[in-house]
Motif scaffolding. Sequence first.
Motif, PDB file in Angstrom:
ATOM      1  N   THR A  62      34.846  38.404  72.356  1.00 12.08           N
ATOM      2  CA  THR A  62      36.236  38.552  71.913  1.00 12.08           C
ATOM      3  C   THR A  62      36.408  38.593  70.400  1.00 12.08           C
ATOM      4  OG1 THR A  62      36.553  36.146  72.042  1.00 12.08           O
ATOM      5  CG2 THR A  62      37.131  37.451  73.999  1.00 12.08           C
ATOM      6  N   ALA A  63      35.309  38.629  69.655  1.00 10.68           N
ATOM      7  CA  ALA A  63      35.402  38.697  68.190  1.00 10.68           C
ATOM      8  C   ALA A  63      35.722  40.140  67.801  1.00 10.68           C
ATOM      9  CB  ALA A  63      34.104  38.229  67.545  1.00 10.68           C
ATOM     10  N   VAL A  64      37.013  40.457  67.761  1.00  4.34           N
ATOM     11  CA  VAL A  64      37.467  41.840  67.616  1.00  4.34           C
ATOM     12  C   VAL A  64      36.895  42.506  66.370  1.00  4.34           C
ATOM     13  CG1 VAL A  64      39.497  43.306  67.322  1.00  4.34           C
ATOM     14  CG2 VAL A  64      39.578  41.370  68.909  1.00  4.34           C
ATOM     15  N   ASP A  65      36.953  41.839  65.238  1.00  5.76           N
ATOM     16  CA  ASP A  65      36.454  42.437  63.998  1.00  5.76           C
ATOM     17  C   ASP A  65      34.926  42.479  63.962  1.00  5.76           C
ATOM     18  OD1 ASP A  65      38.941  43.011  62.748  1.00  5.76           O
ATOM     19  OD2 ASP A  65      39.177  40.894  62.254  1.00  5.76           O
ATOM     20  N   LYS A  66      34.288  41.428  64.394  1.00  6.25           N
ATOM     21  CA  LYS A  66      32.827  41.377  64.372  1.00  6.25           C
ATOM     22  C   LYS A  66      32.214  42.418  65.298  1.00  6.25           C
ATOM     23  CE  LYS A  66      29.103  37.948  64.310  1.00  6.25           C
ATOM     24  NZ  LYS A  66      28.755  36.530  64.588  1.00  6.25           N
TER      25      LYS A  66
END
Length: 307
Positions: A62-66
Amino acid sequence: MRIAVTGTSGQVAQALAARAGAFGGEVVLIGRPDFDLAVPDNAAAMFTAAKPDVIVSAAAYTAVDKAESEPELAYRINAEGAGAVARAAASLGVPLIHLSTDYVFDGSKSGDWTEGDATGPLGIYGATKLAGEQAVLSATADAAILRVAWVYAPFGSNFVRTMLRLGETRDALGIVADQIGRPTSALDIADAIWRMAARLTANPDDASLRGIFHMPAGGPAASWADFAQAIFAAAARRGKKSPHVERIATSAYPTPAHRPANSLLNGSKIAHAHGITLPDWRLSLETVMDQLIGTSDSAPRQEDMKR
């Protein structure tokens, strides 16, 4: 009823466990180090040992940017991992409830998104979650996919807890005001999943209960700035600091991944098929704030929301 849930620390997983007693059920949390969605080779064995009546696929990358810099890992977890869980459910002959996201859309629509609208993810996270939906539907017909948006809870990492933490030390916060959605409590999602699980197991041949569903919170559309203001107003009613919210544009807060400008989901299908309508998000926020801070005598009531 016994539900096996992927993930041990996720908001929905924790909420399902917290709400199990209210539904007379039992939750088995399956996650790392015993089970890793990035390497899901033992999925069948793990779920066989859990002996579930229903499997809930809640864990995800769920780490959208990563995800923009880790596309392979995000794909392994959100697509290949989801498919492995779905195949395990199919092999056991039990229903699967899979959590997905509004990020499968590009956010360009002016109204609420329906299940029939064309998808168009803006980034890696949304693309891998969409691939996960497709993997699930390819692996089993006995599945309900729930798209949810702007999830928060009394636990885990989320916008509410971040705002409360930042609000303790800052007098003003710049919050994006040109992205809209309906904040959704993981506790409400959990209650809905328990109800859906019962219907799926009781009606194994009812295709209308399966497929893709949008599950939005009730209440009006809100921007992140609106949500922040509601959080701080609720905090102030409980004696906490309430910093000023400066409404800013998305362009003023650049991120590696693009976010949908419109995350509003239409819940008509799930209301018709499952009889599920989530509460007004403003009331659900009060419930979460009660758990995080304490109760407030001046909190808004259902009848106040209709005025």
